[in-house]
Design an enzyme around this catalytic site. Structure first.
Site, PDB file in Angstrom:
ATOM      1  N   ASP A   6       0.866  -1.179   0.000  1.00 51.44           N
ATOM      2  CA  ASP A   6       0.000   0.000   0.000  1.00 51.44           C
ATOM      3  C   ASP A   6       0.901   1.226   0.000  1.00 51.44           C
ATOM      4  OD1 ASP A   6      -1.567   2.187   0.904  1.00 51.44           O
ATOM      5  OD2 ASP A   6      -1.577   1.446   2.971  1.00 51.44           O
ATOM      6  N   VAL A   7       0.932   1.937  -1.140  1.00 48.67           N
ATOM      7  CA  VAL A   7       1.725   3.161  -1.219  1.00 48.67           C
ATOM      8  C   VAL A   7       0.808   4.328  -0.879  1.00 48.67           C
ATOM      9  CG1 VAL A   7       3.204   4.606  -2.656  1.00 48.67           C
ATOM     10  CG2 VAL A   7       3.132   2.123  -3.044  1.00 48.67           C
ATOM     11  N   THR A  10       2.143   9.287   2.684  1.00 46.41           N
ATOM     12  CA  THR A  10       3.272   9.519   3.588  1.00 46.41           C
ATOM     13  C   THR A  10       4.231   8.342   3.605  1.00 46.41           C
ATOM     14  OG1 THR A  10       1.708  10.719   4.982  1.00 46.41           O
ATOM     15  CG2 THR A  10       3.892  10.343   5.885  1.00 46.41           C
ATOM     16  N   ARG A  11       3.694   7.163   3.834  1.00 41.80           N
ATOM     17  CA  ARG A  11       4.553   5.992   4.036  1.00 41.80           C
ATOM     18  C   ARG A  11       4.084   4.849   3.151  1.00 41.80           C
ATOM     19  NH1 ARG A  11       4.165   5.070  10.381  1.00 41.80           N
ATOM     20  NH2 ARG A  11       1.936   5.155   9.963  1.00 41.80           N
ATOM     21  N   LYS A  13       3.213   0.726   3.271  1.00 36.89           N
ATOM     22  CA  LYS A  13       2.957  -0.415   4.140  1.00 36.89           C
ATOM     23  C   LYS A  13       2.890  -1.673   3.292  1.00 36.89           C
ATOM     24  CE  LYS A  13       0.936   2.845   5.771  1.00 36.89           C
ATOM     25  NZ  LYS A  13      -0.207   3.714   5.776  1.00 36.89           N
ATOM     26  N   TYR A  87     -19.997   6.298  -7.756  1.00 33.08           N
ATOM     27  CA  TYR A  87     -19.269   7.579  -7.691  1.00 33.08           C
ATOM     28  C   TYR A  87     -19.412   8.234  -9.058  1.00 33.08           C
ATOM     29  CZ  TYR A  87     -15.447  10.113  -5.150  1.00 33.08           C
ATOM     30  OH  TYR A  87     -14.668  10.993  -4.436  1.00 33.08           O
ATOM     31  N   ILE A  95      -7.579   4.669  -5.551  1.00 38.80           N
ATOM     32  CA  ILE A  95      -7.545   3.200  -5.580  1.00 38.80           C
ATOM     33  C   ILE A  95      -7.534   2.641  -4.152  1.00 38.80           C
ATOM     34  CG2 ILE A  95      -5.032   2.895  -5.768  1.00 38.80           C
ATOM     35  CD1 ILE A  95      -7.690   0.937  -7.739  1.00 38.80           C
ATOM     36  N   ASP A  96      -6.974   3.390  -3.205  1.00 37.70           N
ATOM     37  CA  ASP A  96      -7.006   2.917  -1.805  1.00 37.70           C
ATOM     38  C   ASP A  96      -8.447   2.842  -1.309  1.00 37.70           C
ATOM     39  OD1 ASP A  96      -7.131   5.732  -1.889  1.00 37.70           O
ATOM     40  OD2 ASP A  96      -5.920   6.022  -0.091  1.00 37.70           O
ATOM     41  N   ARG A  97      -9.256   3.829  -1.694  1.00 44.62           N
ATOM     42  CA  ARG A  97     -10.663   3.830  -1.268  1.00 44.62           C
ATOM     43  C   ARG A  97     -11.419   2.676  -1.923  1.00 44.62           C
ATOM     44  NH1 ARG A  97     -13.090   9.650  -2.153  1.00 44.62           N
ATOM     45  NH2 ARG A  97     -14.658   8.793  -0.728  1.00 44.62           N
TER      46      ARG A  97
HETATM   47  N1  LIG Z   1       5.936   7.488  11.648  1.00 44.27           N
HETATM   48  C1  LIG Z   1       4.825   8.116  11.270  1.00 44.27           C
HETATM   49  N2  LIG Z   1       4.837   8.901  10.174  1.00 44.27           N
HETATM   50  C2  LIG Z   1       3.722   9.517   9.766  1.00 44.27           C
HETATM   51  N3  LIG Z   1       2.534   9.417  10.386  1.00 44.27           N
HETATM   52  C3  LIG Z   1       2.470   8.639  11.477  1.00 44.27           C
HETATM   53  C4  LIG Z   1       3.584   7.936  11.976  1.00 44.27           C
HETATM   54  N4  LIG Z   1       3.175   7.223  13.046  1.00 44.27           N
HETATM   55  C5  LIG Z   1       1.888   7.466  13.235  1.00 44.27           C
HETATM   56  N5  LIG Z   1       1.434   8.331  12.300  1.00 44.27           N
HETATM   57  C6  LIG Z   1       0.059   8.834  12.214  1.00 44.27           C
HETATM   58  O1  LIG Z   1      -0.503   8.233  11.066  1.00 44.27           O
HETATM   59  C7  LIG Z   1      -1.181   9.202  10.266  1.00 44.27           C
HETATM   60  C8  LIG Z   1      -0.840   8.890   8.807  1.00 44.27           C
HETATM   61  O2  LIG Z   1      -1.421   7.626   8.542  1.00 44.27           O
HETATM   62  P1  LIG Z   1      -0.836   6.579   7.530  1.00 44.27           P
HETATM   63  O3  LIG Z   1       0.541   6.203   7.943  1.00 44.27           O
HETATM   64  O4  LIG Z   1      -1.859   5.535   7.436  1.00 44.27           O
HETATM   65  O5  LIG Z   1      -0.751   7.511   6.237  1.00 44.27           O
HETATM   66  P2  LIG Z   1      -0.201   7.187   4.808  1.00 44.27           P
HETATM   67  O6  LIG Z   1       1.012   6.336   4.856  1.00 44.27           O
HETATM   68  O7  LIG Z   1      -0.074   8.462   4.075  1.00 44.27           O
HETATM   69  O8  LIG Z   1      -1.295   6.346   4.215  1.00 44.27           O
HETATM   70  P3  LIG Z   1      -2.543   6.873   3.431  1.00 44.27           P
HETATM   71  O9  LIG Z   1      -2.087   7.749   2.311  1.00 44.27           O
HETATM   72  O10 LIG Z   1      -3.094   5.575   2.981  1.00 44.27           O
HETATM   73  O11 LIG Z   1      -3.395   7.589   4.387  1.00 44.27           O
HETATM   74  C9  LIG Z   1      -0.724  10.588  10.711  1.00 44.27           C
HETATM   75  O12 LIG Z   1      -1.843  11.440  10.888  1.00 44.27           O
HETATM   76  C10 LIG Z   1      -0.005  10.345  12.029  1.00 44.27           C
HETATM   77  O13 LIG Z   1      -0.716  10.916  13.140  1.00 44.27           O
HETATM   78  C1  LIG Z   2      -7.998  10.873  -0.705  1.00 42.22           C
HETATM   79  C2  LIG Z   2      -6.711  10.104  -0.849  1.00 42.22           C
HETATM   80  C3  LIG Z   2      -5.536  11.082  -0.913  1.00 42.22           C
HETATM   81  C4  LIG Z   2      -6.571   9.231   0.408  1.00 42.22           C
HETATM   82  O1  LIG Z   2      -5.409   8.473   0.377  1.00 42.22           O
HETATM   83  C5  LIG Z   2      -6.744   9.171  -2.112  1.00 42.22           C
HETATM   84  O2  LIG Z   2      -7.791   8.262  -2.021  1.00 42.22           O
HETATM   85  C6  LIG Z   2      -6.894   9.962  -3.378  1.00 42.22           C
HETATM   86  O3  LIG Z   2      -5.931  10.498  -3.859  1.00 42.22           O
HETATM   87  N1  LIG Z   2      -8.148  10.034  -3.910  1.00 42.22           N
HETATM   88  C7  LIG Z   2      -8.477  10.693  -5.136  1.00 42.22           C
HETATM   89  C8  LIG Z   2      -9.742  11.492  -5.018  1.00 42.22           C
HETATM   90  C9  LIG Z   2     -11.000  10.682  -4.702  1.00 42.22           C
HETATM   91  O4  LIG Z   2     -10.938   9.621  -4.078  1.00 42.22           O
HETATM   92  O5  LIG Z   2     -12.094  11.113  -5.122  1.00 42.22           O
HETATM   93  K   LIG Z   3      -6.080   7.596   4.027  1.00 42.85           K
END
Ligand SMILES: Nc1ncnc2c1ncn2[C@@H]1O[C@H](COP(=O)(O)OP(=O)(O)OP(=O)(O)O)[C@@H](O)[C@H]1O
Ligand SMILES: CC(C)(CO)[C@@H](O)C(=O)NCCC(=O)O
Ligand SMILES: [K+]
Length: 244
Positions: A6-7, A10-11, A13, A87, A95-97
């Site tokens: 899952d890209v 932020t991170r 997984k 939608y 795509i995550d949604r």
């Molecule tokens: N090491 C970290 N880096 C970033 N966010 C973190 C971390 N640890 C906990 N969090 C919390 O997780 C939230 C971000 O969630 P997540 O890591 O699921 O985001 P993501 O990787 O961008 O995934 P997505 O784009 O799917 O939401 C932040 O609001 C933060 O409070």
């Molecule tokens: C809303 C985010 C950023 C959540 O990761 C992602 O699902 C996205 O880029 N969505 C595109 C816009 C939409 O879902 O309508």
């Molecule tokens: K999200």
């Protein structure tokens, strides 16, 4: 064995699945992507498929280099999903949604389902009991709220998450923590109340980086699983194989 990735924004997984069981899960930064995937595949040589859902900006090539080793599949809106997509702009739906909605549809049949993903953004996705995906909402996630207050003002410091003990913040720091954290919790409880008022036979699934904290704070009872997206990727891939 399947490696799901899952890209996010932020991170990244990832998790290795054997059937429906998670063998190991990983969290890493985008710059470490190729190195980490290589290491995981070295440790799990029985992986036959690498399944990716990406809303972040990583190069497809970073995954395609593994194509000699195993089958690589990127989910897109052109794949087959187990719900009817209502939608109005299906091509711009994240795509995550879609994967979350697919997981909820497969795992919780014949119910109204709301998936709340508290990550970089908070996303709300609703699939009704007839498997119609109706949409939901997108709002800023917890960390994004702290960062925006700092980035778009002159005087607000950048704070990191701290749980406020009251809603009346009596210092700048406490006022920010109250606004961000309580606002975040009230928003989600408010949305859940709205859905609950309109739909019966209803399940709420909570996931994302802030799911564990939220699970303790929300007044509504919910099913919290921070691995829900990766589990849904695994399930949606099985669904695809069985229905192609
Ligand atoms: N090491 C970290 N880096 C970033 N966010 C973190 C971390 N640890 C906990 N969090 C919390 O997780 C939230 C971000 O969630 P997540 O890591 O699921 O985001 P993501 O990787 O961008 O995934 P997505 O784009 O799917 O939401 C932040 O609001 C933060 O409070
Ligand atoms: C809303 C985010 C950023 C959540 O990761 C992602 O699902 C996205 O880029 N969505 C595109 C816009 C939409 O879902 O309508
Ligand atoms: K999200």
């Amino acid at each position: 064995m399947i490696l799901t990735v899952d890209v996010g924004n932020t991170r990244i997984k990832a998790a290795v699945f054997e059937g429906t069981a998670v063998l190991e899960s990983f969290v890493f930064e985008k710059k470490e992507l190729e190195k980490k995937i290589k290491k995981i595949l070295d440790n799990y040589q029985k992986c036959s498929d690498l399944v990716v859902a990406s809303v972040g900006n990583v190069e497809k090539q970073s995954f395609l280099i593994f194509e000699e080793q195993l089958n690589v599949h990127f989910f897109t809106h052109e794949d087959k999903f187990p719900f009817h997509n209502k939608y109005a702009t299906p091509k711009t739906l994240g795509i995550d949604r879609m994967i979350l909605a697919a997981g909820a549809t497969l795992q919780f049949p014949k119910q109204n389902r709301l998936v709340v993903d508290a990550g970089t953004c908070i996303t709300y996705d609703f699939i009704d009991e007839n498997d119609n995906y109706l949409g939901g909402a997108i709002s800023p996630g917890l960390r994004l709220r702290y960062e925006s207050l700092h980035n778009y003002t002159a005087r607000l410091p950048l704070l990191t998450f701290e749980e406020p003990d009251q809603y009346i913040g009596n210092t700048t720091m406490q006022a920010i923590h109250s606004g961000v954290v309580n606002g975040f919790v009230y928003e989600i409880d408010g949305f859940i109340d709205e859905y609950r008022g309109n739909f019966s036979n209803f399940i709420i699934i909570l996931t994302g980086g802030d799911a564990d904290f939220l699970a303790k704070r929300l007044k509504n009872t919910i099913f919290a699983n921070s691995n829900f997206l990766l589990e849904s990727l695994n399930q949606t891939f099985q669904y695809k194989i069985n229905n192609d």
